[in-house]
Structure formats: structure tokens, C-alpha cells
Design an enzyme around this catalytic site. Structure first.
Site, short mmCIF file in Angstrom:
data_model
loop_
_atom_site.label_atom_id
_atom_site.label_comp_id
_atom_site.label_asym_id
_atom_site.label_seq_id
_atom_site.Cartn_x
_atom_site.Cartn_y
_atom_site.Cartn_z
N ASP A 24 0.71 -1.22 0.05
CA ASP A 24 -0.04 -0.16 0.07
C ASP A 24 1.01 1.27 0.00
O ASP A 24 1.96 1.35 0.49
CB ASP A 24 -0.81 0.00 1.15
N GLY A 27 0.01 5.31 -4.49
CA GLY A 27 -0.55 6.60 -4.81
C GLY A 27 0.10 7.70 -3.98
O GLY A 27 0.32 8.71 -4.63
N ARG A 28 0.25 7.63 -2.84
CA ARG A 28 0.63 8.58 -1.76
C ARG A 28 2.39 8.91 -2.36
O ARG A 28 2.81 10.07 -2.44
CB ARG A 28 0.61 8.28 -0.46
N TRP A 29 3.01 7.82 -2.49
CA TRP A 29 4.41 8.00 -3.17
C TRP A 29 4.54 8.84 -4.28
O TRP A 29 5.26 9.84 -4.36
CB TRP A 29 4.93 6.54 -3.32
N ARG A 37 -0.50 8.85 -10.38
CA ARG A 37 -0.59 7.50 -9.78
C ARG A 37 0.16 6.39 -10.34
O ARG A 37 0.77 5.58 -9.55
CB ARG A 37 -2.08 7.17 -9.32
N HIS A 41 2.68 3.19 -8.98
CA HIS A 41 2.62 1.49 -9.00
C HIS A 41 3.84 1.10 -9.74
O HIS A 41 4.33 0.03 -9.61
CB HIS A 41 1.38 1.06 -9.88
N LEU A 135 10.28 -21.08 -3.63
CA LEU A 135 9.43 -20.13 -3.11
C LEU A 135 8.13 -20.30 -3.79
O LEU A 135 8.31 -20.02 -5.28
CB LEU A 135 10.10 -18.81 -3.09
C1 FPP Z 1 -2.01 0.25 -3.49
O1 FPP Z 1 -1.50 1.45 -3.39
C2 FPP Z 1 -1.38 -0.58 -4.45
C3 FPP Z 1 -1.99 -1.10 -5.51
C4 FPP Z 1 -3.38 -0.94 -5.89
C5 FPP Z 1 -1.27 -1.87 -6.38
C6 FPP Z 1 -0.12 -2.72 -6.41
C7 FPP Z 1 0.78 -2.89 -7.35
C8 FPP Z 1 1.84 -2.82 -7.57
C9 FPP Z 1 2.77 -3.01 -6.21
C10 FPP Z 1 2.88 -2.96 -8.79
C11 FPP Z 1 2.47 -3.82 -9.86
C12 FPP Z 1 2.83 -5.35 -8.98
C13 FPP Z 1 2.94 -6.48 -9.66
C14 FPP Z 1 3.12 -7.72 -9.03
C15 FPP Z 1 2.65 -6.53 -11.08
P1 FPP Z 1 -2.49 2.62 -3.64
O2 FPP Z 1 -2.76 2.97 -4.77
O3 FPP Z 1 -3.88 2.13 -2.86
O4 FPP Z 1 -1.81 3.74 -2.68
P2 FPP Z 1 -2.67 4.98 -1.88
O5 FPP Z 1 -3.30 4.30 -0.77
O6 FPP Z 1 -1.38 5.55 -1.52
O7 FPP Z 1 -3.49 5.74 -2.84
#
Ligand code: FPP
Length: 246
Positions: A24, A27-29, A37, A41, A135
Site C-alpha cells: 500500500d 498513490g501517496r508516493w 498515480r 505503481h 518459493l
Molecule cells: C496500493 O496502493 C497498491 C496497488 C493497488 C497496486 C499494487 C501494485 C504494484 C505494487 C505494482 C505491480 C505489481 C505486480 C506484481 C505486477 P494505492 O494505490 O492504494 O496507494 P494509496 O493508498 O497511497 O493511494
């Protein structure tokens, strides 16, 4: 990187066999850097590699990552398509190395909702890595825990209706056997990044006795050191599974 922590983990004894992660904070990053956004990712893919490699180094046997929830289908179409594209890119880029490293990839969730290209990529990585014995890397995509439990109930009801199973055979083991995670033991450790303290419809059944570790680090900033810190913290816990200590 992280050799000091790794030696400490080894001195402490066994690493958790199964680690689950809610990735998680992408988005904030991105927002902190005034970036769109999807670039958050994209940056998160490096962290995926970090925890896979860290998991291998620490002797973790199963790593289950929450990559895309059923609820995430409600995000803007541009973000969804960026995430699906990243999934295909991740698979194309990592498949050979994952195979060499002995990682078997499994995708858990409702794959019927994936676009044909993403679905073909998922099937390819599962096929090509299926002999991996070091793994198991479970990517939860289009996954929701309540959806998984409803599916299990449906599958069991079907068997009862067909006369393959009796009603009195439906117990915890029967439900467990119908979950996507049936081949693996429950997670020992759940890590959630970005400081949020909730489960977000992830592995609700499987996390009953899992140790929780929440770190403020945003997912794209995660390195294997963060995984090692979480494992060290876990190794200091006393797990009682509802019992008392002798
Ligand atoms: C949550 O951050 C993250 C996701 C919804 C997507 C996770 C995807 C990845 C780490 C990259 C791709 C990975 C693979 C395995 C292909 P958020 O968008 O909810 O962040 P925020 O809460 O800060 O808005």
C-alpha cells in the site's frame, strides 16, 4: 544489502514460512512527487523484486502479495489499464529470472475479469514457473476475501447438490480446501505498508492467527531490509493460537 539483519534472522532460528503483504502507498508516493498515480505503481514493481529476493534469502517458503483487489475495479479506467499493463510487463520482464531462482508463481483471484492479454500472461508465468521449488509467489489479482469465501460456499453447495458430499462433511477443513490458498498453510506474518491499520478484505479466513506488522514505509520505498525488520520483529513474538503458555 541487509546482511547484518539476515545474519540476525538466521541466528534467531526459523523464518516465518508464509509471509503475506498488503502493498500500500503507491498513490501517496506518487503524490508526494507530484507524479501521476500509475508512476507510483511502476515504482512499486522494484519493491516486489526486493521482497521476492529478500524472501528467498531469508528462507521464506510462501509469499502472498495483494496486487489488485476486486474493489480496485472501481478505480478510474486509466489507472486500471496502467495496472494491467504493469502486470503484463512484470511477467514479461521477470519470468525467466523467477524460473531460474526456483520461484513458482500462482495467481489467486477471479481471473475471468482480466483482459485476454493479462490472462494469457498470467497463464504463461504459472506454466513456465510451475517447477519452482524454493518459493511459492502468490499474486492476488482481482481478489477479495469475501468473494473467495462466497465462492467456497458455492463450490461446496454444488457438491452437496450433486451428492458428492454430505452436509455433515462441511467443516473447517472442507472450507479451507475450496479457498484459493488451499495448497499452503496460513500466513505466519502479515505486513502492511504505508501505516494503514486494516485488512481491506484480504485473506480474512487465513489471517485468523497471523502476526500483524504495520510499517509507515510507502510500498515503492520498501527494500528487503524492511522485510528483514518485519521478520526479526516476528521472531520476537510469542504465538499462542488462543492457548496459554506452558
Ligand atoms: C496500493 O496502493 C497498491 C496497488 C493497488 C497496486 C499494487 C501494485 C504494484 C505494487 C505494482 C505491480 C505489481 C505486480 C506484481 C505486477 P494505492 O494505490 O492504494 O496507494 P494509496 O493508498 O497511497 O493511494
Amino acid at each position: 544489502m541487509g546482511d547484518d539483519l539476515l545474519s540476525q534472522i538466521r541466528l534467531n532460528g526459523a523464518a516465518p514460512r508464509h509471509v503475506a503483504v498488503i502493498m500500500d502507498g503507491n498513490g501517496r508516493w506518487a503524490r508526494e512527487r507530484s507524479l501521476p498515480r500509475p508512476l507510483g505503481h511502476r515504482a512499486g514493481m522494484k519493491a516486489v523484486r526486493e521482497v521476492v529476493e529478500g524472501g528467498l534469502e531469508a528462507g521464506v517458503e510462501v509469499l502472498t502479495l495483494f496486487a489488485f483487489s476486486e474493489e480496485n475495479w472501481q478505480r478510474p479506467a486509466t489507472e486500471i489499464s496502467a495496472l494491467m499493463q504493469l502486470l503484463e510487463e512484470y511477467i514479461a520482464r521477470e519470468v525467466a529470472e523467477l524460473k531460474d531462482q526456483g520461484v513458482a508463481v500462482h495467481v489467486l483471484g477471479d481471473r475471468t475479469r482480466l483482459a485476454p492479454g493479462a490472462r494469457a500472461a498470467v497463464e504463461r508465468i504459472e506454466r513456465e514457473t510451475r517447477d519452482g521449488a524454493r518459493l511459492a509467489l502468490n499474486l492476488c489479482i482481482s481478489y477479495s476475501s469475501r468473494g473467495e469465501l462466497a465462492r467456497a460456499a458455492r463450490l461446496l453447495a454444488e457438491e452437496v447438490l450433486k451428492g458428492v458430499k454430505r452436509l455433515e462433511d462441511i467443516d473447517e477443513d472442507a472450507i479451507r480446501a475450496k479457498l484459493y490458498t488451499a495448497p499452503w498453510s496460513d500466513p505466519d506474518l502479515l505486513i502492511r505498508t504505508s501505516g494503514e491499520c486494516r485488512l481491506s478484505n484480504f485473506l480474512l479466513w487465513q489471517l485468523a492467527y497471523t502476526e500483524l506488522y504495520i510499517t509507515p514505509v510507502l510500498w515503492p520505498d520498501v527494500t528487503r531490509r524492511d522485510l528483514f525488520q518485519a521478520i526479526l520483529d516476528y521472531q520476537g513474538r510469542e504465538r499462542r493460537f488462543g492457548r496459554i503458555t506452558a
